[in-house]
Write a protein that holds these residues in place. Structure first.
Motif, PDB file in Angstrom:
ATOM      1  N   PRO A  14     -18.925 -15.052  39.617  1.00  0.00           N
ATOM      2  CA  PRO A  14     -17.817 -15.956  39.936  1.00  0.00           C
ATOM      3  C   PRO A  14     -18.086 -16.762  41.198  1.00  0.00           C
ATOM      4  O   PRO A  14     -18.716 -16.282  42.143  1.00  0.00           O
ATOM      5  N   VAL A  15     -17.589 -18.005  41.203  1.00  0.00           N
ATOM      6  CA  VAL A  15     -17.785 -18.916  42.336  1.00  0.00           C
ATOM      7  C   VAL A  15     -16.434 -19.494  42.746  1.00  0.00           C
ATOM      8  O   VAL A  15     -15.713 -20.043  41.907  1.00  0.00           O
ATOM      9  N   GLY A  16     -16.094 -19.356  44.030  1.00  0.00           N
ATOM     10  CA  GLY A  16     -14.864 -19.940  44.538  1.00  0.00           C
ATOM     11  C   GLY A  16     -15.069 -21.377  44.990  1.00  0.00           C
ATOM     12  O   GLY A  16     -16.180 -21.926  44.928  1.00  0.00           O
ATOM     13  N   ARG A  17     -13.990 -21.995  45.455  1.00  0.00           N
ATOM     14  CA  ARG A  17     -14.032 -23.377  45.935  1.00  0.00           C
ATOM     15  C   ARG A  17     -13.982 -23.367  47.456  1.00  0.00           C
ATOM     16  O   ARG A  17     -12.961 -23.024  48.047  1.00  0.00           O
ATOM     17  N   PRO A  18     -15.090 -23.703  48.110  1.00  0.00           N
ATOM     18  CA  PRO A  18     -15.098 -23.673  49.577  1.00  0.00           C
ATOM     19  C   PRO A  18     -14.213 -24.763  50.167  1.00  0.00           C
ATOM     20  O   PRO A  18     -14.025 -25.831  49.565  1.00  0.00           O
ATOM     21  N   LEU A  19     -13.711 -24.488  51.345  1.00  0.00           N
ATOM     22  CA  LEU A  19     -12.929 -25.475  52.080  1.00  0.00           C
ATOM     23  C   LEU A  19     -13.840 -26.485  52.759  1.00  0.00           C
ATOM     24  O   LEU A  19     -13.549 -27.683  52.820  1.00  0.00           O
ATOM     25  N   ALA A  20     -14.963 -25.997  53.264  1.00  0.00           N
ATOM     26  CA  ALA A  20     -15.892 -26.853  54.003  1.00  0.00           C
ATOM     27  C   ALA A  20     -17.242 -26.164  54.066  1.00  0.00           C
ATOM     28  O   ALA A  20     -17.377 -24.981  53.729  1.00  0.00           O
ATOM     29  N   ALA A  21     -18.263 -26.910  54.503  1.00  0.00           N
ATOM     30  CA  ALA A  21     -19.593 -26.359  54.727  1.00  0.00           C
ATOM     31  C   ALA A  21     -20.114 -26.880  56.059  1.00  0.00           C
ATOM     32  O   ALA A  21     -19.781 -27.990  56.482  1.00  0.00           O
ATOM     33  N   LEU A  22     -20.925 -26.056  56.719  1.00  0.00           N
ATOM     34  CA  LEU A  22     -21.548 -26.442  57.981  1.00  0.00           C
ATOM     35  C   LEU A  22     -23.019 -26.080  57.917  1.00  0.00           C
ATOM     36  O   LEU A  22     -23.366 -24.914  57.667  1.00  0.00           O
ATOM     37  N   ARG A  23     -23.867 -27.075  58.141  1.00  0.00           N
ATOM     38  CA  ARG A  23     -25.296 -26.803  58.277  1.00  0.00           C
ATOM     39  C   ARG A  23     -25.576 -26.597  59.760  1.00  0.00           C
ATOM     40  O   ARG A  23     -25.804 -27.544  60.516  1.00  0.00           O
ATOM     41  N   ALA A  24     -25.535 -25.347  60.182  1.00  0.00           N
ATOM     42  CA  ALA A  24     -25.647 -25.019  61.603  1.00  0.00           C
ATOM     43  C   ALA A  24     -27.063 -25.254  62.093  1.00  0.00           C
ATOM     44  O   ALA A  24     -28.041 -24.996  61.377  1.00  0.00           O
ATOM     45  N   GLY A  25     -27.174 -25.711  63.337  1.00  0.00           N
ATOM     46  CA  GLY A  25     -28.483 -25.964  63.927  1.00  0.00           C
ATOM     47  C   GLY A  25     -28.841 -25.030  65.057  1.00  0.00           C
ATOM     48  O   GLY A  25     -29.948 -25.096  65.584  1.00  0.00           O
ATOM     49  N   SER A  26     -27.913 -24.153  65.464  1.00  0.00           N
ATOM     50  CA  SER A  26     -28.173 -23.270  66.600  1.00  0.00           C
ATOM     51  C   SER A  26     -27.228 -22.078  66.566  1.00  0.00           C
ATOM     52  O   SER A  26     -26.194 -22.086  65.872  1.00  0.00           O
ATOM     53  N   THR A  27     -27.582 -21.051  67.337  1.00  0.00           N
ATOM     54  CA  THR A  27     -26.704 -19.893  67.484  1.00  0.00           C
ATOM     55  C   THR A  27     -25.359 -20.308  68.057  1.00  0.00           C
ATOM     56  O   THR A  27     -24.299 -19.800  67.645  1.00  0.00           O
ATOM     57  N   GLN A  28     -25.370 -21.249  68.998  1.00  0.00           N
ATOM     58  CA  GLN A  28     -24.127 -21.702  69.614  1.00  0.00           C
ATOM     59  C   GLN A  28     -23.198 -22.333  68.583  1.00  0.00           C
ATOM     60  O   GLN A  28     -21.978 -22.123  68.613  1.00  0.00           O
ATOM     61  N   GLU A  29     -23.753 -23.112  67.656  1.00  0.00           N
ATOM     62  CA  GLU A  29     -22.928 -23.707  66.608  1.00  0.00           C
ATOM     63  C   GLU A  29     -22.356 -22.643  65.677  1.00  0.00           C
ATOM     64  O   GLU A  29     -21.191 -22.739  65.260  1.00  0.00           O
ATOM     65  N   VAL A  30     -23.159 -21.647  65.352  1.00  0.00           N
ATOM     66  CA  VAL A  30     -22.666 -20.560  64.519  1.00  0.00           C
ATOM     67  C   VAL A  30     -21.531 -19.830  65.233  1.00  0.00           C
ATOM     68  O   VAL A  30     -20.477 -19.544  64.638  1.00  0.00           O
ATOM     69  N   SER A  31     -21.723 -19.529  66.509  1.00  0.00           N
ATOM     70  CA  SER A  31     -20.703 -18.824  67.282  1.00  0.00           C
ATOM     71  C   SER A  31     -19.397 -19.608  67.324  1.00  0.00           C
ATOM     72  O   SER A  31     -18.310 -19.051  67.109  1.00  0.00           O
ATOM     73  N   ALA A  32     -19.484 -20.908  67.579  1.00  0.00           N
ATOM     74  CA  ALA A  32     -18.275 -21.738  67.644  1.00  0.00           C
ATOM     75  C   ALA A  32     -17.578 -21.785  66.290  1.00  0.00           C
ATOM     76  O   ALA A  32     -16.340 -21.741  66.212  1.00  0.00           O
ATOM     77  N   ALA A  33     -18.355 -21.866  65.215  1.00  0.00           N
ATOM     78  CA  ALA A  33     -17.771 -21.918  63.881  1.00  0.00           C
ATOM     79  C   ALA A  33     -17.057 -20.615  63.545  1.00  0.00           C
ATOM     80  O   ALA A  33     -15.939 -20.626  62.998  1.00  0.00           O
ATOM     81  N   VAL A  34     -17.680 -19.491  63.859  1.00  0.00           N
ATOM     82  CA  VAL A  34     -17.067 -18.195  63.575  1.00  0.00           C
ATOM     83  C   VAL A  34     -15.789 -18.022  64.396  1.00  0.00           C
ATOM     84  O   VAL A  34     -14.765 -17.529  63.894  1.00  0.00           O
ATOM     85  N   ARG A  35     -15.824 -18.447  65.643  1.00  0.00           N
ATOM     86  CA  ARG A  35     -14.637 -18.342  66.497  1.00  0.00           C
ATOM     87  C   ARG A  35     -13.484 -19.162  65.915  1.00  0.00           C
ATOM     88  O   ARG A  35     -12.335 -18.693  65.835  1.00  0.00           O
ATOM     89  N   ALA A  36     -13.790 -20.377  65.466  1.00  0.00           N
ATOM     90  CA  ALA A  36     -12.751 -21.226  64.888  1.00  0.00           C
ATOM     91  C   ALA A  36     -12.226 -20.649  63.581  1.00  0.00           C
ATOM     92  O   ALA A  36     -11.010 -20.665  63.308  1.00  0.00           O
ATOM     93  N   CYS A  37     -13.118 -20.122  62.755  1.00  0.00           N
ATOM     94  CA  CYS A  37     -12.692 -19.541  61.483  1.00  0.00           C
ATOM     95  C   CYS A  37     -11.799 -18.317  61.695  1.00  0.00           C
ATOM     96  O   CYS A  37     -10.829 -18.105  60.950  1.00  0.00           O
ATOM     97  N   ALA A  38     -12.115 -17.503  62.706  1.00  0.00           N
ATOM     98  CA  ALA A  38     -11.270 -16.348  63.002  1.00  0.00           C
ATOM     99  C   ALA A  38      -9.874 -16.794  63.408  1.00  0.00           C
ATOM    100  O   ALA A  38      -8.864 -16.205  63.001  1.00  0.00           O
ATOM    101  N   ARG A  39      -9.812 -17.841  64.192  1.00  0.00           N
ATOM    102  CA  ARG A  39      -8.511 -18.352  64.662  1.00  0.00           C
ATOM    103  C   ARG A  39      -7.692 -18.898  63.494  1.00  0.00           C
ATOM    104  O   ARG A  39      -6.462 -18.756  63.462  1.00  0.00           O
ATOM    105  N   LEU A  40      -8.364 -19.501  62.509  1.00  0.00           N
ATOM    106  CA  LEU A  40      -7.677 -20.136  61.383  1.00  0.00           C
ATOM    107  C   LEU A  40      -7.618 -19.257  60.131  1.00  0.00           C
ATOM    108  O   LEU A  40      -7.089 -19.686  59.106  1.00  0.00           O
ATOM    109  N   ALA A  41      -8.167 -18.023  60.218  1.00  0.00           N
ATOM    110  CA  ALA A  41      -8.207 -17.095  59.070  1.00  0.00           C
ATOM    111  C   ALA A  41      -8.955 -17.705  57.884  1.00  0.00           C
ATOM    112  O   ALA A  41      -8.529 -17.599  56.729  1.00  0.00           O
TER     113      ALA A  41
END
Length: 445
Positions: A14-41
């Motif tokens: 099964p495949v769901g429908r993503p809200l968005a995608a991010l092609r991360a370029g660094s650990t810092q970008e991954v960290s910021a994305a995870v932090r934002a996703c946690a805040r927005l559930a």
């Protein structure tokens, strides 16, 4: 673009429908994305090259697909300490080429090595042709950088696990815990790997032809009983060989019901003697013929056929891929049960295998658009999982549980062990943010 990043290569997962995608370029970008996703559930589904075969990288509804393929640098190679530090998007074969320039070797070699990434290999603890003698991904991961949450701090926290030393027992083996966790505990952003000196001796290739899969399985069991340890011991049945030959025209004879390919890399006369012993075991187990190849081009063509078997069969129709692993002495019985299950369900099953370590890949092939054939293949798939567990094996040797094998995993592990795994997940990911619903599934309340 979102649809292209929403699924891996698993058929019918099964495949769901993503809200968005991010092609991360660094650990810092991954960290910021995870932090934002946690805040927005918003759930986070990490992704590498998308070559997985269990649905582990498939999107869930309203998630962020976190594509790590741009993080593809080999950060350092340390010949003195036999180490490499890489980002997760480095392709397996690119790493091999980079360390070969220093006279070094990274052994894990899944058939997808030309395309799959080290991050994906870590996520599933990938093995490959050489793991019989040289081990799987976990044996080469010394340390990880991980973006996580839970007890380590707020979501988006960057932690370093493991070490750069040969030995080390400080605390629990959290590095080993993350290897094979399929992105359910955090996002791996850097990997420290153990290397080996590059092999110096030309390997010997031994080929055995058999009139049936079970006879080939007996040869595998006999090699194990005699203590023989080739670097690789691979099985291909006639369906696989024919599909590769029709596609690539490698000049391979596909008349036998099955071939066993052994690669022996012992030094000097010891290597010659072990190759002869493997050929003798093949013959004693009932091989139609067994020979040591003296032509390196021919030998490489045979192993290339093994690597190409899956994409060659994909050309024939949808392929549901198994990944069961049984004790090596049980290989003949598992092959017999595979044939019986395929016949009873009317499903065409082609078989390739890392036969030397009991890791079998029955490939269930169905005609495109045939719903009855699809239902039969899915029923056979579940029976194969049960058969492997009944023989003391596991439902996945190297592809991961993903979405396709959660029920099989529960049958294998039992409720008490599953509860322990859910407790680990809840501790390290209390919001259930990372790759929800995959691998260990969700706790049953």
């Amino acid at each position: 673009m979102l649809a292209a990043l929403a699924a891996d290569d698993a058929e019918w997962a099964p495949v769901g429908r993503p809200l968005a995608a991010l092609r991360a370029g660094s650990t810092q970008e991954v960290s910021a994305a995870v932090r934002a996703c946690a805040r927005l559930a918003v759930p986070v589904v990490p992704r590498g090259a998308g070559t997985g075969l269990s649905g582990g990288a498939n999107a869930v509804d309203d998630c962020l697909v976190l594509d790590l393929s741009r993080m593809n640098r080999v950060l350092s190679v340390d010949p003195e300490n036999l180490l490499a530090v890489v980002q997760p998007g480095v392709v397996n074969n690119d790493l091999k080429a980079a360390v070969a320039e220093h006279g070094l070797w990274y052994p894990p070699d899944p058939a997808s090595a030309p395309w799959s990434t080290i991050g994906g290999n870590v996520a599933t603890n990938a093995g490959g042709l050489c793991c019989l003698k040289y081990g799987v991904t976990r044996d080469y991961v010394l340390g990880l950088e991980v973006v996580t949450g839970g007890p380590a701090g707020e979501y988006g926290t960057v932690v370093r696990l493991g070490r750069r030393t040969t030995k080390g027992v400080s605390g629990y083996d959290l590095t080993g815990l993350y290897v094979g966790s399929e992105g359910t505990l955090g996002v791996v952003t850097e990997i420290t790997l153990r290397l080996r000196p590059a092999p110096r001796d030309q390997p010997h290739t031994v080929v055995g032809a058999f009139d049936g899969l079970v006879a080939a399985g007996r040869a595998v069991a006999l090699c194990t009983a005699r203590g023989l340890q080739p670097a690789a011991l691979e099985l291909l049945d006639r369906s696989c060989l024919s599909a590769v030959e029709e596609w690539k025209h490698l000049g391979i004879d596909a008349e036998a019901a099955a071939l066993l390919l052994a690669r022996v890399d012992g030094p000097g006369e010891a290597g010659v003697a072990e190759a002869a012993a493997v050929a003798a075991a093949f013959e004693e187990a009932g091989a139609l013929w067994a020979e040591r190849s003296t032509d390196p081009v021919e030998a490489e063509a045979l192993f290339e056929a093994r690597r190409l078997a899956y994409p060659a069969l994909e050309r024939l129709g949808p392929v549901l891929t198994e990944d069961v692993c049984v004790p090596r002495s049980a290989v003949p019985e598992m092959l017999a049960r595979t044939e019986e299950i395929g016949t009873r369900h009317g499903v065409h099953i082609a078989t390739i295998a890392h036969a030397g370590d009991g890791n079998l890949h029955p490939l269930l092939i169905t005609p495109p658009g045939d719903e009855a054939a699809r239902a039969a293949a899915q029923a056979a798939f579940e029976e194969l999982l049960t058969a492997a567990v009944d023989l003391g094996g596991t439902v996945t040797g190297e592809h991961g549980v993903g979405l396709l094998k959660r029920d099989g995993m529960e049958r294998e592990l039992g409720p008490e062990v599953c509860a322990m795994q859910h407790a680990v997940k809840a501790s390290l990911d209390p919001l259930g943010l990372f790759n929800p619903g995959k691998a260990i599934g969700e706790p049953k309340l």
